[in-house]
Design a protein around this motif. Structure first.
Motif, short mmCIF file in Angstrom:
data_model
loop_
_atom_site.label_atom_id
_atom_site.label_comp_id
_atom_site.label_asym_id
_atom_site.label_seq_id
_atom_site.Cartn_x
_atom_site.Cartn_y
_atom_site.Cartn_z
N VAL A 107 -2.22 -3.23 -9.73
CA VAL A 107 -2.32 -2.06 -8.85
C VAL A 107 -3.69 -1.40 -8.97
O VAL A 107 -4.22 -1.26 -10.08
CB VAL A 107 -1.23 -1.01 -9.20
N HIS A 108 -4.27 -1.00 -7.84
CA HIS A 108 -5.43 -0.12 -7.81
C HIS A 108 -4.93 1.31 -7.62
O HIS A 108 -4.23 1.59 -6.63
CB HIS A 108 -6.38 -0.49 -6.67
N THR A 149 -2.84 5.35 -3.10
CA THR A 149 -3.97 6.18 -2.69
C THR A 149 -3.50 7.23 -1.68
O THR A 149 -2.33 7.27 -1.30
CB THR A 149 -5.08 5.31 -2.09
N ILE A 153 0.86 -1.18 0.00
CA ILE A 153 0.00 0.00 0.00
C ILE A 153 0.90 1.23 0.00
O ILE A 153 1.73 1.40 0.90
CB ILE A 153 -0.94 0.02 1.22
N ARG A 166 -13.09 7.87 -2.95
CA ARG A 166 -13.68 6.93 -1.98
C ARG A 166 -14.85 7.58 -1.26
O ARG A 166 -15.81 6.93 -0.89
CB ARG A 166 -12.61 6.51 -0.97
N LEU A 225 -6.17 4.90 -6.78
CA LEU A 225 -7.38 5.48 -6.20
C LEU A 225 -7.13 6.89 -5.68
O LEU A 225 -6.03 7.26 -5.31
CB LEU A 225 -7.86 4.61 -5.02
N SER A 234 -3.48 -7.34 -4.60
CA SER A 234 -3.06 -6.20 -5.40
C SER A 234 -2.37 -5.16 -4.53
O SER A 234 -2.55 -5.10 -3.32
CB SER A 234 -4.27 -5.56 -6.07
N SER A 235 -1.58 -4.32 -5.19
CA SER A 235 -1.05 -3.13 -4.54
C SER A 235 -2.06 -2.00 -4.68
O SER A 235 -2.92 -2.02 -5.56
CB SER A 235 0.28 -2.72 -5.16
N ILE A 236 -1.96 -1.01 -3.80
CA ILE A 236 -2.87 0.13 -3.82
C ILE A 236 -2.06 1.41 -3.72
O ILE A 236 -1.17 1.53 -2.88
CB ILE A 236 -3.88 0.07 -2.65
N HIS A 283 -6.29 -1.08 -12.13
CA HIS A 283 -7.60 -0.45 -12.02
C HIS A 283 -7.36 1.02 -11.73
O HIS A 283 -6.89 1.39 -10.65
CB HIS A 283 -8.42 -1.09 -10.91
#
Length: 285
Positions: free
Chosen positions: A86-87, A61, A18, A141, A89, A57-59, A135
Motif C-alpha cells: 500500500v502507498h 489518499t 484505490i 502531492r 499518501l 499496489s493499493s493507494i 510506502h
C-alpha cells in the motif's frame, strides 16, 4: 469513505485498490481488524504469485492534492491493522489522542518527540500494526512548502508493530515507540525534519520541534534487521529517556544524521538497558 471498525468485526479492502478518504476523515479501529491491500481470496493470491513483483499496489489518499485526510487509530487490545502493498499518501495525521500539554493519551511520561505534531498511525496499548511493502510519506502531492509534516507511527505499550520491506519517508519523525515490541525487516527510514527531507528546511515557517529522529524508542523490545536509516535532522535511532528495554541492531546501515547515529541513555532511571549492534555501519553523523 470513513471506516469505523468495532464489535469484533473485520473490514477487508482488497488490493489492488484505490481508497479515497474525505478531507479530515480517519480510520477508527475500536475492536476488530482492518486490512488494506491484502489478497482476499485464493484467486488473487495465485494471480500475485504469477505477477511477482509486478503486482499493482493499493493507494490510500485524498481526492484532491490540496486536501488532506486524517490518519489511522488502532484503539484497543482487540484491535489490529494490516496494510499490505500500500502507498499511504496525503495524510495530515490525527490529533484525537493528543493533549494540549503534549503527549498522546494525556500522559506526559511518554517522552515523545514532536509531541505537538499530528500522527498518521496512532497505535494504542495492546493493539497490533503490521506493514508489508508499505510506502508511508508525509509529503503532499502538491505542497506549498510550509505545511506541518506529520509523524509516522506512534505506539504506546502496543503488543506489536511489525514492518517488512517498507519505506517511511518525509516525516517529522518516523516512529515513536514506548514499551512496544517493534520489528523492522528490510525497511528504510529516510528524511526526517520540520519539512521532511533536508532540502525542504528553508521554509519560512519556524519548526514546532527540534527532535526529528528517524526512530525514538523507549523501553520495549526492538529488533532492526537489514534496515536503512538516512537523513534525520536529529538522531537516527534515539533509545533515550526512559527505563530499560532491549535494542538489537543487526545488518543495518545508518547515515547522514545531524546528531547521533544511535543515541543511548536512560537519564537517571537506573534500569538496565541492553543494546546489541552487529554487522552494521554508522557513518556521516
Amino acid at each position: 469513505l470513513v471506516v469505523d471498525v468495532g464489535l469484533g468485526s473485520s473490514v477487508d479492502l482488497c488490493g489492488p485498490t484505490i481508497v479515497i478518504v474525505p478531507t479530515g476523515a480517519s480510520f477508527y479501529v475500536r475492536s476488530g481488524e482492518l486490512r488494506v491491500g491484502i489478497e482476499c481470496d485464493e484467486r488473487s493470491k495465485e494471480r500475485s504469485k504469477e505477477q511477482g513483483k509486478r503486482q499493482a499496489s493499493s493507494i490510500v489518499t485524498s481526492l484532491h492534492s490540496n486536501e488532506r485526510w486524517g490518519g489511522v487509530e488502532v484503539l484497543s487490545e482487540t484491535s489490529s491493522v494490516f496494510f499490505q502493498h500500500v502507498h499511504v499518501l496525503n495524510a495530515a495525521g490525527t490529533t484525537s489522542g493528543m493533549t494540549t500539554d503534549g503527549g498522546v493519551h494525556g500522559k506526559m511520561t511518554l517522552n515523545e518527540h514532536c509531541s505537538n505534531i499530528p500522527l498518521i498511525f496512532d497505535v494504542r496499548p495492546g493493539s497490533v500494526l503490521r506493514f508489508d511493502r508499505v510506502h508511508l510519506t508525509g509529503k503532499r502531492r502538491s505542497s506549498r512548502g510550509n505545511d506541518v509534516v506529520p509523524r509516522g507511527v506512534v505506539a504506546v505499550d502496543a503488543k506489536l508493530v511489525w514492518m517488512q520491506d517498507s519505506i517511511l519517508a518525509d516525516l517529522s519523525i518516523g516512529v515513536n515507540m514506548r514499551g512496544t515490541n517493534f520489528h523492522s525487516i528490510g525497511s528504510a527510514f529516510i528524511g526526517f525534519g520540520p519539512g521532511g527531507r533536508k532540502e525542504q528546511h528553508k521554509s519560512s515557517t519556524s519548526p514546532r520541534s527540534e527532535d526529528h529522529d528517524a526512530m525514538y524508542i523507549v523501553g520495549g523490545i526492538t529488533k532492526l534487521e537489514q534496515t536503512v536509516v538516512s537523513g534525520a535532522d536529529d538522531d537516527g535511532i534515539d533509545s533515550g529517556t526512559g527505563a530499560g528495554g532491549f535494542l538489537n541492531i543487526s545488518h543495518c546501515w545508518i547515515e547522514y544524521c545531524r546528531h547521533e547515529g544511535v543515541a543511548i541513555s536512560d537519564n537517571g532511571w537506573g534500569v538496565p538497558k541492553r543494546v546489541v549492534m552487529e554487522r552494521s555501519i554508522i557513518t556521516h553523523c
